[in-house]
Design a protein around this motif. Sequence first.
Motif, short mmCIF file in Angstrom:
data_model
loop_
_atom_site.label_atom_id
_atom_site.label_comp_id
_atom_site.label_asym_id
_atom_site.label_seq_id
_atom_site.Cartn_x
_atom_site.Cartn_y
_atom_site.Cartn_z
N TYR A 13 0.84 -1.21 0.00
CA TYR A 13 0.00 0.00 0.00
C TYR A 13 0.87 1.26 0.00
O TYR A 13 0.66 2.20 -0.77
N ILE A 14 1.89 1.29 0.87
CA ILE A 14 2.82 2.43 0.93
C ILE A 14 3.63 2.53 -0.36
O ILE A 14 3.86 3.64 -0.88
N LYS A 15 4.04 1.38 -0.89
CA LYS A 15 4.81 1.38 -2.13
C LYS A 15 3.98 1.96 -3.28
O LYS A 15 4.48 2.77 -4.07
N ASN A 16 2.71 1.57 -3.37
CA ASN A 16 1.84 2.10 -4.43
C ASN A 16 1.60 3.60 -4.26
O ASN A 16 1.54 4.35 -5.23
N TYR A 17 1.46 4.01 -3.01
CA TYR A 17 1.13 5.42 -2.75
C TYR A 17 2.27 6.36 -3.15
O TYR A 17 2.04 7.42 -3.74
N PHE A 18 3.50 5.98 -2.84
CA PHE A 18 4.63 6.89 -3.06
C PHE A 18 5.35 6.66 -4.40
O PHE A 18 5.88 7.61 -4.96
N ASN A 34 4.20 4.25 -7.13
CA ASN A 34 3.41 3.83 -8.28
C ASN A 34 2.32 4.84 -8.58
O ASN A 34 1.85 5.55 -7.68
N ASN A 35 1.93 4.90 -9.84
CA ASN A 35 0.89 5.85 -10.24
C ASN A 35 -0.51 5.39 -9.82
O ASN A 35 -1.38 6.21 -9.55
N SER A 36 -0.72 4.09 -9.79
CA SER A 36 -2.04 3.57 -9.46
C SER A 36 -2.21 3.43 -7.95
O SER A 36 -1.30 2.99 -7.25
N PHE A 37 -3.39 3.83 -7.46
CA PHE A 37 -3.69 3.71 -6.03
C PHE A 37 -4.70 2.59 -5.84
O PHE A 37 -5.74 2.55 -6.51
#
Length: 393
Positions: free
Chosen positions: A228-233, A235-238
């Motif tokens: 979740y943290i990796k996607n938020y900071f 990756n473009n997709s949430f």
Amino acid sequence: MNKKIINNAISAYFWLGWLLLFPSKKENIHHPFVKKHAKTALFIHALMWLNYIIFITYSFLWSISFWGFYLNHVSAAILFLCLFWWLLYGAYKASIGDDFSIKEMSNMTKTDTLIQIKNSNLNEQGIMTIILSLIPFIWFILRWKFYNYKSPIIENNIKINVIITFIISIVFVTWYENIWFLFLLMYLIFIWFYSLLLIWKQNIISFNWEKIPTFEECSLFIFAFIQYIKNYFWNNSFVPLKDLMKEEKKKQHMINEQDKSILETLKDEKINKIIAYIPYLNILSLIDIHSKNKNHIINGLSLTFISLLFFIIGRVDYHIFLLFLIFFGIWYTKKREYRFPFLFSISYGCVWIFEKIFSGSKKAIKLQKETKEIIFEVETSNTKTQKEEISDK
């Protein structure tokens, strides 16, 4: 209502509650309204004293600090402020002539829904099962017998068993002998009381702790939160956390199914499966590292690594925490594909490195032997040539 009665009820919240509970001939003190508020005030004051004893006098959190604030002081201050708010609220209720009981406190904090007493008609096996579900550590071994029997009562009993046992273990390693022994004694008394209540009156104490996560749910949450943290900071997709939890659960299920199918193709183990979870002795189980018990052997080796670490740092008493993993692992020995979260990966990496070094050393020894044989053959052929030259001369 008489103004003196109201004033007496208010005064109970200023450390006078215990005095107002003594028998008195005065109607303004012996009044039921005053007695109710005195009991509530005494209960809150007792919680304040307990808060001071646990977190200040015999605190096991005194060495933990954040930015100069000790955790025991922060915990004691928060609880004290909450209890002080209850005192003010009780005094306010007394000032307007309303009752304020301990039961009302539990209703407002929703604690009345956490514990319920229900009637039952359990047989002897059911009674024995519920009692054993509260015994520290022992239940982890017997749990597999009722693994497919999804009982909320048993599941919640295991949760309270683990939580209380873990708290007692923390107090134990802090060397407060009197406190941990007192907690253990209180818990054993509770089990004894519960057993009598269950055997003689067929009453079950139901702990409604469904919202408290299990070990499996905690591990899923940690992996999902990292993603979740990796996607938020980065990756473009949430992706919402709940969806990540579902994906992680599916992923773990697929890994387990793959492991299960692979392990079934391997040979049977030669050593008893339980040996894998006995630190140091489980080194013998390395001869079965390529057997169906492979995952449990790797799980058990992590316990040996942790035990060595405890000896290195000089904290032998920390081994009490290993008991949780040992009994938990024995619980899962019938599930061949089971892996310890995090620990399995670390232990697997160590085993992989060891195998690479061992196989590399074997190849080096073999290569060295082959080199010696070649050198010997060359030297032998050279010697023969020299002899032939001498004979020709």
